[in-house]
Motif scaffolding. Structure first.
Motif, mmCIF file in Angstrom:
data_model
loop_
_atom_site.group_PDB
_atom_site.id
_atom_site.type_symbol
_atom_site.label_atom_id
_atom_site.label_comp_id
_atom_site.label_asym_id
_atom_site.label_seq_id
_atom_site.Cartn_x
_atom_site.Cartn_y
_atom_site.Cartn_z
ATOM 1 N N ASP A 216 0.803 -1.224 0.000
ATOM 2 C CA ASP A 216 0.000 0.000 0.000
ATOM 3 C C ASP A 216 0.833 1.270 0.000
ATOM 4 O O ASP A 216 0.342 2.333 -0.362
ATOM 5 N N TYR A 217 2.058 1.147 0.473
ATOM 6 C CA TYR A 217 2.813 2.349 0.783
ATOM 7 C C TYR A 217 4.218 2.158 0.253
ATOM 8 O O TYR A 217 4.862 1.156 0.580
ATOM 9 N N SER A 218 4.701 3.077 -0.574
ATOM 10 C CA SER A 218 6.005 2.842 -1.169
ATOM 11 C C SER A 218 7.103 2.918 -0.113
ATOM 12 O O SER A 218 6.961 3.572 0.913
ATOM 13 N N LEU A 219 8.208 2.242 -0.407
ATOM 14 C CA LEU A 219 9.233 2.049 0.616
ATOM 15 C C LEU A 219 10.104 3.270 0.832
ATOM 16 O O LEU A 219 10.676 3.449 1.885
ATOM 17 N N GLY A 220 10.183 4.132 -0.171
ATOM 18 C CA GLY A 220 11.056 5.287 -0.031
ATOM 19 C C GLY A 220 12.502 4.890 -0.260
ATOM 20 O O GLY A 220 12.803 3.827 -0.792
ATOM 21 N N ASP A 221 13.392 5.745 0.189
ATOM 22 C CA ASP A 221 14.808 5.579 -0.119
ATOM 23 C C ASP A 221 15.473 4.724 0.952
ATOM 24 O O ASP A 221 16.144 5.223 1.851
ATOM 25 N N PRO B 168 9.090 0.536 -6.544
ATOM 26 C CA PRO B 168 8.992 1.402 -5.363
ATOM 27 C C PRO B 168 8.327 0.707 -4.172
ATOM 28 O O PRO B 168 8.398 1.187 -3.061
ATOM 29 N N PHE B 169 7.681 -0.408 -4.415
ATOM 30 C CA PHE B 169 6.952 -1.074 -3.351
ATOM 31 C C PHE B 169 7.594 -2.388 -2.905
ATOM 32 O O PHE B 169 7.121 -3.021 -1.985
ATOM 33 N N ARG C 20 5.166 9.804 9.203
ATOM 34 C CA ARG C 20 4.191 9.460 8.172
ATOM 35 C C ARG C 20 3.428 10.704 7.741
ATOM 36 O O ARG C 20 3.119 10.880 6.576
ATOM 37 N N GLU D 218 5.647 12.788 5.535
ATOM 38 C CA GLU D 218 5.797 12.111 4.238
ATOM 39 C C GLU D 218 4.586 12.378 3.363
ATOM 40 O O GLU D 218 4.698 12.690 2.176
ATOM 41 N N LEU D 219 3.439 12.270 4.002
ATOM 42 C CA LEU D 219 2.190 12.503 3.275
ATOM 43 C C LEU D 219 2.128 13.947 2.780
ATOM 44 O O LEU D 219 1.800 14.217 1.625
ATOM 45 N N PRO E 191 7.406 1.459 6.210
ATOM 46 C CA PRO E 191 5.997 1.661 6.504
ATOM 47 C C PRO E 191 5.454 0.522 7.372
ATOM 48 O O PRO E 191 5.910 -0.623 7.253
ATOM 49 N N PRO F 154 8.501 7.877 -0.079
ATOM 50 C CA PRO F 154 7.612 6.891 0.540
ATOM 51 C C PRO F 154 6.209 7.477 0.667
ATOM 52 O O PRO F 154 6.044 8.555 1.244
ATOM 53 N N ALA F 155 5.241 6.781 0.131
ATOM 54 C CA ALA F 155 3.886 7.340 0.116
ATOM 55 C C ALA F 155 2.893 6.246 -0.252
ATOM 56 O O ALA F 155 3.286 5.202 -0.776
ATOM 57 N N PRO F 156 1.613 6.502 0.005
ATOM 58 C CA PRO F 156 0.606 5.535 -0.432
ATOM 59 C C PRO F 156 0.632 5.365 -1.942
ATOM 60 O O PRO F 156 0.969 6.296 -2.680
#
Lengths: 717, 606
Positions: free
Chosen positions: A517-522, A563-564, B180, B183-184, A589, B217-219
């Motif tokens: 649901d939420y991308s992992l980021g860097d 990204p996920f 979070r 980030e959002l 996340p 990082p995001a939905p």
């Protein structure tokens, strides 16, 4: 109206006692017989509902002074419990001051049920009491002067000082039978008490018992400086425990309800400078607090909801009693304009309301069913929320994320080689990096015959130093090429060898991280920001964390697939891995899944390699000694007698002997061996290695790095 | 003596209890609980022992209020918190400007232990700015916000870990992780800014930010939005192929990103790639039918939905997607026009079924106007006829005729737009004009029915229906007659209607003429065909059949001339500007051109 007009001209004080209003005032007048006389006068009034007015019930006076020079004033008056009579008794404190002189005489009178003003206590002070004076049960008089607290009562035998030093003192009493008057404050000298915690800075003192207690049970520390008035509603006390419910009005314009020193509720007051809190018991309808301020504001607050029920301004004083004799309390508010007893509001906010001389605008009465309103609101809110939850249930998550098929094959990279340097290579300069490791190793198994392969060496160096010095250090690549042009390679570069060794020997985990649901980021960036983290120079996709902890090094490789999704390879001890994962989890996340893809038990791998190395060393030692032994045996020399160095022949022989000795030692250092034997030895060793590595290879297939190590060792052998 | 619990501990416990309750069952939580706790805490002067607790409770209360879109309340709480912090640090400033005060607060707490708590509150201020689209304030605070992001990301990990383990019961808990939240906010800010830039026509400026944001990082849905907006920027920069790549990424990231599908369809239309457009429309339609496509954000962000922070008008218009029915209609029409008739027919049938079932669910006011419905039916009918299903076409046309019967006007007078604009004020329609569409509908239905009968070779019935069509068309009277053979581009709708009338006339007369020919009533046939050619000179079958009739009448030279003329006039392919039901039918009796050529050769032997 049964009020004489002079009551309004003079400074007078009112109190409420058993449903009646009592007024006190001092009056000075001259008589023929006694000259100047100062008198304390009281009048008792009752409320007459039919006439909607207060009528005088009784009146009386007592002479305070007969001297012209005396200035007589009422300091304060209050209705308190008389301990001897066990009844609530009106008390009035009168001060008498000589115009010339600094002596102040204070006399406390009680008003008996027979309408007599009876002297109760008398004491003298060298100063005048300020506003801080108060009368509490006993009757007891308490006051504060220059940060010291004094009190007196019938039993106290004169004026007593409280033996502790406190600031921000608050007087009050606990509503329990054995009269507990208390004094609260912040201790001025914290070092007096053993524990210097803020909680302990609130000191309480019971003057009757001479007992110090923790005042935070009544009022917590931060409220002491800002409390303007305090009322203890209920209290329970034994030797070790004090429990009480308290309301206090603060300078932050709040009425705060405390239970055992914990804030339970607050209510915003509609005005500042509260100075008095009283309780109104309206019977079935509940309990109200009435708060009054000297600025002429008053408000009533329901105890149950802790919400303001009504708010008035232009009020001179507020009293609570059962003026109608109906069994429950009413509030009596006098207006500050006009004659006090002539302009009033008598109400309990629950149906009783009498007023005289009140303008309708002056009262800002909120209708009482506050609670109903709140209940309705709650019901509506909960219904709304139920509907919401229904909607959520209908919301079926039928969409599935489409499977995006990734067709990228993994490319295996060995430590990078600088492409800028000119290549002095022999024919096989091609690096077959493009093929996946598994593929290559398969081919290798298929063509196990050593003799079909050939060796090629590729060196790479800067051109200039080679041309000038002739002695060049450079990386060398040894290729083992088979007929299928399959190439094994190794680089005897120490740094990359170190990396490869670490990769092999360290415990190894591969974790698949998936966050739908939420991308992992860097994640890579996060790893790099860890303390002591740096890229491995020879192989920048690897990150090394060199912690000072005894467990040592950690090697990481992060491969972000989408990204996920991503794959994390960790090479370190188990404890370190767990610690690292722990901090990684905080970064990732909350909704992500982490699955171990593989855990290579490299404990055994390390052992296997150790065994291989041991074997190698043993077999080498055996073979080499065999080789050398043969040579030594052939060159066995007899020790001759020492020649005479005097003659030429002797000298010549000595020289030959010496030259032979030199030759021998030279041979020992670099012995000549039989080529055939040497080849045999090397071949045996190689075959031995190949068999070991092919035995290892199947379990290495899933680990490209380890495969590389195997080929490395093999080629070197 | 009894040791009372310290206020700090009791308030912290209360806060943590509220947070816990909230996480267990947010739905039953009363929103005022945090406010109440905050009122208690703010009843005493702020000191260093309480500051972290108080600011945490402010944070929680603000989060609740933000979730309920009560921004003014949030602003109020933040203002109070700022003032109390400044009071405590002794840095009170006279300014009332929110930005100045924020800077003062941040400066006064920079090296204190509660710096991060103030940053948490700044993130809520950021949220308010974003929700109210105050992008300028965000821009002004760019530096502070970057410090906020860095500090929180550094500190945040440890906090979350502690909280997760419950190691520190006396640390005030927060409703949501500040990391979070930021980030959002970070990604929503980029998306909103991108949308605004696009709106101002500065799409290229936003592109790099959007592309960078796609790695944050995001939905899932928000990542998809970054790709979508990148695509829109590229479309704007006239790079349709790159835009399509971005739209594809958006859909790959979030299969529910319907706007990306919609935008791709638009790009394909622009590129005139009809097959790809049809594909995109089909995907879009099936996605729109999925139950969750209307709500892009679901579990995981239940407290603060990203939609709270995506309130910009420009963004909403970028994200807007036509309804499923509209998409289905476009899809059906595209299929019919681009050689996928059977597929188009299926879509039309679906569309009609959907319209029918919608009527049962919608209130009368929301229903689709009968005229519009009838035009859809006519398109469906034309498609059915093309698919060689004349019987079904008849049924559909009967429905149209039945619906329109009562609305049919007796007579319509048409005025030229210039005259109308002179003669009327405002946008009031000339009387009878609104009935023009009713008339066109009915006439077109009869025309289609005529085609159907011609298709089944029932010439007599065909003549009857063509005649009905012609009969309706003569009810239209032109004021200032003679100017209507061109299409005035001043009034598109008006021009289209005139053009349609013209085509209806030409086609119905041609159809009748052909039918007469089949019935050997050559004189009537010739008259109709010639009239048809007058009304619609480019009519192919009218031209060919006119020649045929002339030939049969023995006027062979005229016949040859007529054929030659028809062949030499440019052939028009089906066009999207005209409805399908007024395009020339491909289903009537055909003449073999080779045979006609042969006849001409015989006439002029070389």
């Amino acid at each position: 109206m049964g009020l004489s007009s002079d009551i309004f001209r003079q400074n007078f004080h009112l109190i409420s006692h058993f449903g009646k209003i009592i007024s006190f005032n001092c009056k000075q007048y001259s008589t023929v017989s006694d000259g100047e006389v100062s008198e304390l006068i009281f009048r008792r009034f009752f409320f007459e509902p039919r006439g909607n007015a207060f009528l005088k019930a009784a009146e009386g006076s007592v002479v305070i002074s007969r001297k012209t020079t005396d200035k007589v004033e009422i300091a304060t008056c209050k209705c308190v419990t008389d301990v001897q009579k066990r009844a609530r008794t009106p008390c009035v404190l009168v001060s008498k001051k000589r115009v010339k002189g600094d002596k102040f005489v204070y006399r406390l009178f009680t008003l008996s049920s027979l309408n007599c003003l009876e002297p109760c206590i008398e004491f003298k002070l060298s100063y005048e009491m300020q506003d801080s004076v108060c009368i509490l049960q006993g009757p007891t008089v308490l006051w504060c002067h220059e940060n010291r607290i004094f009190y007196t009562s019938i039993h106290a035998e004169g004026v007593k000082q409280i033996p502790i030093e406190i600031s921000h003192c608050i007087f009050g009493e606990l509503p329990i039978p054995k009269g507990h008057i208390f004094v609260l404050g912040l201790q001025s000298r914290p070092e007096q008490l053993p524990n210097n915690h803020p909680t302990n800075q609130v000191v309480g003192y019971f003057p009757w018992y001479g007992q110090v207690f923790n005042g935070a049970a009544i009022l917590p520390h931060p409220y002491i400086p800002i409390a303007q008035c305090v009322l203890v509603l209920s209290a329970e006390k034994d030797d070790h425990l004090l429990k009480c419910a308290v309301v206090a009005a603060t300078s932050n314009q709040q009425l705060v309800y405390f239970e055992n020193g914990i804030v339970k509720d607050v209510c915003k007051l509609p005005f500042e400078h509260a100075e008095d809190i009283q309780v109104v018991n309206t019977g079935r309808n509940g309990i109200l607090f009435v708060i009054f301020s000297k600025q002429g504001n008053a408000c009533a607050i329901w105890k149950e909801t802790f919400q303001v029920a009504s708010h008035w301004s232009g009020v001179s004083s507020v009293y609570v009693d059962d003026y109608l004799g109906c069994g429950t309390d009413q509030m009596l508010l006098f207006r500050d304009q006009g004659a006090a007893l002539e302009s009033f509001l008598l109400t309990d906010l629950c149906g009783i309301s009498f007023s005289w001389g009140q303008e309708s605008e002056a009262s800002k009465t909120t209708p009482p069913p506050q609670e109903n309103f709140l209940l309705t609101l709650q019901a509506l809110e909960s219904r709304l929320q139920v509907k919401t939850s229904d909607d959520r249930m209908q919301d079926t998550p039928a969409v599935s994320v489409p499977a995006v098929i990734q067709t990228l094959s993994q490319v295996f990279r060995l430590p990078a080689h600088r492409p800028s340097t000119p290549s002095l290579s022999s024919s096989t300069a091609a690096f077959t990096f493009s093929e996946p490791a598994a593929k290559r190793s398969k081919q290798r198994i298929a063509s196990d015959d050593l003799h079909t392969s050939r060796v090629a060496v590729t060196g790479k160096t800067e051109l200039a130093p080679m041309l000038t010095s002739g002695c060049v250090k450079c990386r060398v690549m040894l290729h083992y090429a088979t007929n299928n042009s399959f190439i094994l390679f190794f680089s005897p570069d120490e740094v990359s060898e170190d990396l490869l060794s670490l990769l092999t020997v360290l415990d190894h985990w591969v974790l698949h991280i998936d966050s739908p649901d939420y991308s992992l980021g860097d994640v890579g960036g996060w790893i790099q920001k860890r303390e002591g983290c740096k890229k491995v120079e020879v192989s920048p996709q690897y990150l090394i964390i060199d912690s000072s902890a005894p467990s040592g090094l950690m090697l990481l490789h992060w491969d972000q697939i989408t990204p996920f999704r991503g794959e994390l390879s960790i090479h370190c001890s188990q404890l370190q891995m767990l610690q690292f994962l722990d901090s990684l989890l905080a970064f990732l996340p909350a909704s992500c899944f982490i699955q171990p893809v593989k855990h290579a038990k490299s404990q055994s791998a390390a052992q296997v390699f150790a065994l291989v190395l041991e074997d190698e060393v043993l077999s080498l030692r055996e073979c080499v000694s065999l080789l050398l032994c043969g040579e030594e045996a052939g060159n066995e020399e007899h020790c001759e007698e020492t020649p005479d160095p005097g003659c030429v022949e002797g000298l010549q022989r000595s020289r030959e002997g010496w030259q032979q000795a030199v030759e021998r030692s030279r041979r020992r250092l670099s012995p000549l061996v039989d080529v055939g034997m040497y080849r045999e030895v090397i071949r045996n060793t190689l075959i031995n290695k190949w068999s070991v590595s092919s035995a290892l290879t199947p379990r290495m297939l899933d680990s490209k790095e380890e495969f590389c190590i195997v080929s490395n060792k093999t080629a070197r052998g | 003596m009894f040791q009372p619990m310290s206020l700090l501990v009791s308030w912290t416990q209360e806060n943590n209890k509220l947070v816990h309750n909230f996480k267990q069952s947010s739905l039953t939580q009363r929103s005022s609980e945090f406010d109440k706790l905050l009122r208690q805490i703010q009843g005493i002067p702020l000191d260093r022992h309480h500051v972290e607790l108080e600011l945490s409770v402010v944070f929680n209360a603000c989060v609740r209020l933000t979730a309920q879109s009560q921004h003014e309340q949030v602003e109020l709480l933040l203002k109070q918190a700022r003032e109390r912090v400044l009071q405590m640090t002794g840095c009170l400033s006279g300014s009332s400007d929110s930005l100045v005060l924020w800077r003062a607060v941040l400066k006064s707490v920079r090296s204190t232990a509660f710096h991060h708590c103030v940053l948490y509150l700044l993130s809520l201020q950021w949220a308010v700015w974003l929700t109210c689209c105050q992008l300028k304030a965000i821009q002004d605070f760019k530096l502070e916000i970057s410090v906020l992001l860095e500090t929180l990301k550094e500190k945040g990990g440890d906090d979350c870990r502690m909280e997760a383990k419950g190691k520190f019961p006396n640390v005030p808990k927060l409703l949501i992780s500040p990391i979070r939240l930021v980030e959002l906010l970070q990604i929503c800010t980029v998306i909103t800014q991108g949308a605004e830039k696009l709106h101002e026509g500065l799409g290229s400026e936003a592109l790099s930010d959007l592309q960078a944001a796609s790695l944050l990082p995001a939905p899932r849905a928000l990542i998809a939005y970054t790709h979508l907006l990148s695509g829109s920027c590229l479309t704007h920069m006239n790079r349709p192929q790159m835009a399509l790549q971005c739209y594809r990424k958006a859909v790959e990231t979030d299969s529910g990103c319907v706007c990306a599908l919609h935008q791709s369809a638009l790009v394909y239309r622009q590129l005139k790639n009809s097959q790809a457009e049809i594909q995109a429309l089909r995907l879009l339609h099936s996605t729109l039918l999925l139950p969750s496509s209307t709500e892009p954000f679901e579990a995981g962000t239940r407290l603060l939905s990203p939609s709270l922070f995506l309130r910009s008008q420009s963004l909403s218009s970028l994200l807007s997607v036509p309804s499923a029915l509209t998409v289905l209609h476009s899809l059906a029409l595209k299929c019919v026009l681009h050689g996928r008739v059977p597929e188009g027919v299926e879509h039309y049938l679906d569309l009609m079924a959907a319209l029918h079932s919608e009527d049962h669910h919608r209130s009368f006011r929301e229903r689709i106007l009968p005229e519009i419905r009838c035009f859809l039916y006519l398109e469906a009918g034309a498609a059915l006829l093309m698919a060689q299903r004349p019987a079904d076409c008849m049924v559909v046309c009967n429905e149209v005729i039945g619906t329109m019967q009562e609305l049919l006007p007796e007579k319509i007078v048409l005025q030229e737009p210039e005259e109308r604009s002179l003669s009327r004020t405002g946008d009031v329609r000339v009387e009878g004009e609104d009935r023009l569409e009713v008339l066109i509908c009915t006439a077109a239905a009869y025309l289609l029915q005529g085609h159907c009968y011609a298709n089944t070779k029932d010439w007599k019935q065909a003549v009857t229906h063509y005649t009905r069509c012609v009969g309706l068309l003569v009810k239209v009277h032109y004021k200032n007659r003679g100017k209507y053979l061109f299409i005035p581009d001043t009034d598109v709708q008006w021009g289209t209607n005139v053009c349609i009338l013209q085509r209806l006339k030409g086609l119905s007369l041609a159809g009748r003429g052909i039918s007469f020919t089949q019935m050997d009533r050559l004189k009537e046939a010739l008259r109709d065909l010639q009239l048809s050619l007058q009304a619609l000179p480019e009519g192919v079958s009218a031209g060919l059949w006119c020649g045929e009739v002339l030939w049969r009448l023995g006027r062979r030279r005229e016949a040859a001339a007529c054929w030659e003329k028809t062949w030499t006039s440019p052939i028009k392919s089906p066009t999207e500007t005209l409805p399908v039901y007024v395009q020339e039918p491909q289903t009537g009796p055909l003449l073999d051109s080779t045979e006609l050529q042969n006849r001409i050769h015989e006439l002029h032997p070389v």
